[in-house]
Design an enzyme around this catalytic site. Structure first.
Site: not given
Ligand code: ADP
Length: 303
Positions: A17-18, A129
């Site tokens: 998202t960000y 969210d």
């Molecule tokens: P969204 O905003 O769509 O929820 P995020 O920005 O949280 O997605 O994360 C994007 C991608 O990065 C996720 O699909 C996930 O696979 C990976 N990701 C996010 N946070 C972590 C983490 N702490 N450890 C491993 N992978 C992560």
């Protein structure tokens, strides 16, 4: 070569998202971390002194069911948030056709979700969210809530992004009616949707627009009566809906136990003031009755 004199950048993990998320090694602790790069340009007025102060508050949130924010720093015009690295997420578990979820497994996933929520709600921090791909799963099986408090700091995620559409399915009715004074009940509603999704193995209320989302909610629980939700008529986007009766919750969840259904109905209470809190949900008899929740290290997970 190190980012912020500390992190060894590895491969891209995904786009969220960000902004983008990449894997890195924390040379200070030798642990694998996930670094979320937040484009500052887009949130120019958002990421000011107040935002950085709030991020400092998020660093103080420490609980086994909350993903730890290890570090936060600006770098090359982007804000970098460093989190502990997580193996998987609940969406991957729910979608994996080879995984069988027993009633004890479902109870364990819901309990960990509510524990993380109750910890943050006690400190007056809302998630805002919640969705299955924000519930990350650590190597030891612990479920940890990700992105806590970010919605408030950086504003609601941009709904024009296609991947954001799914968050609608977890949105509480008061948000869909445009309330500006929402509380922890929005997270409890979302946790109810996730509970339902664990039982059904598909998203429960799949609206294709915000109006349709309300329609899906009303079709499942009946249109709210003013006696059930006295403040409803004062909400900014309130519109009168044609009355529809509620089917029995039992008919929607034929496999659930009576205790599971009772807790579910309390999480899906229309009036956010009457909705069960995350702490009282944890005290519900569903968590005391058999089967006991599966120990995290024994939970099924994707390969
Ligand atoms: P969204 O905003 O769509 O929820 P995020 O920005 O949280 O997605 O994360 C994007 C991608 O990065 C996720 O699909 C996930 O696979 C990976 N990701 C996010 N946070 C972590 C983490 N702490 N450890 C491993 N992978 C992560």
């Amino acid at each position: 070569k190190l980012v912020a004199d500390r992190y060894l950048k590895r491969e891209l993990l995904g786009e969220g998202t960000y902004g983008v998320v990449f894997k890195a090694i924390d040379t200070k602790t030798r642990k694998t971390v996930a670094i979320k790069k937040i484009r500052l340009g887009k949130y120019k007025e958002g990421v000011n002194f107040t935002a950085l102060r709030e991020i400092k508050l998020l660093k103080e949130l420490k609980d086994p069911n909350i993903i730890e924010l290890i570090d936060a720093f600006p770098h090359k015009g982007n804000l970098h948030l460093v989190f502990e690295f997580m193996e998987s997420d609940l969406e991957a578990v729910i979608r994996d056709r080879n995984i069988v979820l027993s009633p004890a497994d479902i109870k364990s996933f819901l309990q960990m979700t509510l524990q993380g929520l109750a910890y943050c709600h006690k400190k007056w921090v809302l998630h805002r969210d919640m969705k299955p791909n924000n519930l990350l799963i650590a190597a030891d099986g612990q479920l940890k809530l990700a992105d806590f408090g970010l919605a408030r700091i950086f504003g609601s995620p941009d709904r024009k992004f296609t991947h954001q559409v799914f968050a609608r399915w977890y949105r509480a009715p008061e948000l869909l009616f445009g309330t500006k004074q929402y509380g922890p009940g929005v997270d409890v509603w979302a946790a109810g949707c996730i509970f339902a999704e664990l039982l059904l193995r598909r998203p429960f209320l799949q609206g294709i627009s915000d109006i349709d989302q309300l329609g899906k909610i009303f079709a499942a629980f009946g249109t709210p009566k003013p006696s059930q939700w006295p403040d409803m008529g004062y909400l900014p986007d309130f519109v009168e809906y044609q009355h529809v009766p509620a089917p029995s919750l039992r008919s929607l969840f034929p496999m659930a136990s009576d205790d599971a259904l009772d807790l579910l109905s309390k999480m899906f209470t229309y009036d956010p003031k009457a909705r069960i809190s995350s702490q009282l949900a944890l005290d519900h008899r569903y968590f005391l009755s058999i089967p006991a929740p599966t120990k995290p290290e024994l939970l099924p997970r994707p390969p």
